[in-house]
Design a protein around this motif. Structure first.
Motif, PDB file in Angstrom:
ATOM      1  N   UNK A   1      24.159  34.080  34.505  1.00  0.00           N
ATOM      2  CA  UNK A   1      25.377  33.837  33.746  1.00  0.00           C
ATOM      3  C   UNK A   1      26.530  34.462  34.531  1.00  0.00           C
ATOM      4  N   UNK A   2      27.567  33.673  34.760  1.00  0.00           N
ATOM      5  CA  UNK A   2      28.748  34.179  35.455  1.00  0.00           C
ATOM      6  C   UNK A   2      29.909  34.135  34.467  1.00  0.00           C
ATOM      7  N   UNK A   3      30.398  35.302  34.125  1.00  0.00           N
ATOM      8  CA  UNK A   3      31.525  35.436  33.207  1.00  0.00           C
ATOM      9  C   UNK A   3      32.740  35.827  34.031  1.00  0.00           C
ATOM     10  N   UNK A   4      33.781  35.012  33.959  1.00  0.00           N
ATOM     11  CA  UNK A   4      34.963  35.216  34.783  1.00  0.00           C
ATOM     12  C   UNK A   4      36.105  35.796  33.968  1.00  0.00           C
ATOM     13  N   UNK A   5      36.842  36.685  34.598  1.00  0.00           N
ATOM     14  CA  UNK A   5      38.013  37.295  33.983  1.00  0.00           C
ATOM     15  C   UNK A   5      39.148  37.286  34.989  1.00  0.00           C
ATOM     16  N   UNK A   6      40.360  37.378  34.465  1.00  0.00           N
ATOM     17  CA  UNK A   6      41.548  37.558  35.272  1.00  0.00           C
ATOM     18  C   UNK A   6      42.431  38.551  34.518  1.00  0.00           C
ATOM     19  N   UNK A   7      42.001  39.815  34.552  1.00  0.00           N
ATOM     20  CA  UNK A   7      42.639  40.873  33.762  1.00  0.00           C
ATOM     21  C   UNK A   7      42.947  42.075  34.652  1.00  0.00           C
ATOM     22  N   UNK A   8      43.823  42.953  34.175  1.00  0.00           N
ATOM     23  CA  UNK A   8      44.187  44.145  34.941  1.00  0.00           C
ATOM     24  C   UNK A   8      42.959  44.958  35.329  1.00  0.00           C
ATOM     25  N   UNK A   9      42.070  45.189  34.352  1.00  0.00           N
ATOM     26  CA  UNK A   9      40.833  45.896  34.667  1.00  0.00           C
ATOM     27  C   UNK A   9      39.746  45.517  33.665  1.00  0.00           C
ATOM     28  N   UNK A  10      38.519  45.542  34.140  1.00  0.00           N
ATOM     29  CA  UNK A  10      37.383  45.257  33.266  1.00  0.00           C
ATOM     30  C   UNK A  10      37.169  46.438  32.331  1.00  0.00           C
ATOM     31  N   UNK A  11      36.783  46.130  31.097  1.00  0.00           N
ATOM     32  CA  UNK A  11      36.534  47.179  30.112  1.00  0.00           C
ATOM     33  C   UNK A  11      35.100  47.070  29.606  1.00  0.00           C
ATOM     34  N   UNK A  12      34.713  48.040  28.799  1.00  0.00           N
ATOM     35  CA  UNK A  12      33.374  48.025  28.213  1.00  0.00           C
ATOM     36  C   UNK A  12      33.138  46.775  27.375  1.00  0.00           C
ATOM     37  N   UNK A  13      34.181  46.260  26.722  1.00  0.00           N
ATOM     38  CA  UNK A  13      34.015  45.075  25.873  1.00  0.00           C
ATOM     39  C   UNK A  13      33.648  43.852  26.716  1.00  0.00           C
ATOM     40  N   UNK A  14      34.179  43.761  27.921  1.00  0.00           N
ATOM     41  CA  UNK A  14      33.810  42.648  28.802  1.00  0.00           C
ATOM     42  C   UNK A  14      32.339  42.719  29.183  1.00  0.00           C
ATOM     43  N   UNK A  15      31.876  43.929  29.480  1.00  0.00           N
ATOM     44  CA  UNK A  15      30.467  44.105  29.825  1.00  0.00           C
ATOM     45  C   UNK A  15      29.571  43.829  28.616  1.00  0.00           C
ATOM     46  N   UNK A  16      30.013  44.271  27.443  1.00  0.00           N
ATOM     47  CA  UNK A  16      29.242  44.026  26.219  1.00  0.00           C
ATOM     48  C   UNK A  16      29.158  42.525  25.934  1.00  0.00           C
TER      49      UNK A  16
END
Length: 138
Positions: A75-90
Motif C-alpha cells: 500500500x502506498x499512501x501519498x502526502x504533500x504536507x509540511x511534515x508527516x505526523x503520527x495520524x498519517x502513520x496510523x
C-alpha cells in the motif's frame, strides 16, 4: 518478486517523480505520475482502490481508498504536507490491517529530499482474515 525488491522499485520511482516535479503539487498529481512510473516498470498498480471496513461480519463501504496498491502487496499512501505526523502513520497502518496487506509506504512529496519523507510500515497479516470474506455489504 520479493517485497524488499518491490519497495526498492517503488521508492526509486517515487524519487524519479519527485526529481521531475519537485514539492508543492497536489497528492493526486504525484499519485498519477507515480502510477505511470510504476507501470513503466511492468508493475501492477491499482489507483484509489476501494477499501471496505469489516465490522462483525458486515462490510461497510465508507469510501476509504488506497492511493496506490502495488502488486497486490504494498500500500502506498501519498502526502504533500509540511511534515508527516503520527495520524498519517496510523492511517496507513489501519489500511494495512483492513486490507490484510503486509507492507505500506508513506511518502511525503513536500520535502526537499524525498528520502526524508518516506516511512516504511510493516504489518503481519493473519492468514485467516480478509475483509471481504463472505459478508453483508452496506
Amino acid at each position: 518478486m520479493e517485497i524488499n525488491q518491490l519497495t526498492h522499485k517503488i521508492i526509486g520511482a517515487a524519487i524519479e517523480v519527485h526529481r521531475n516535479l519537485g514539492p508543492g503539487l497536489l497528492e493526486s498529481a504525484y499519485r498519477d505520475c507515480l502510477a505511470y512510473e510504476l507501470s513503466l516498470l511492468n508493475l501492477k498498480v491499482e489507483k484509489e482502490k476501494l477499501l471496505p471496513v469489516n465490522y462483525k461480519g458486515i462490510v461497510l463501504n465508507q469510501g476509504y481508498r488506497l492511493d496506490l496498491l502495488v502488486e497486490g502487496k504494498v500500500v502506498v499512501e501519498l502526502k504533500s504536507v509540511e511534515e508527516l505526523t503520527d495520524i498519517h502513520q496510523a492511517q496507513l497502518l489501519t489500511y494495512l490491517k483492513l486490507g490484510n496487506y503486509p507492507l505500506g509506504l508513506l511518502i511525503n512529496f513536500h520535502t526537499k529530499i524525498l528520502k526524508n519523507g518516506i516511512k516504511r510500515i510493516i504489518h503481519h497479516p493473519s492468514e485467516n482474515s480478509h475483509p471481504q470474506d463472505g459478508n453483508l455489504y452496506f
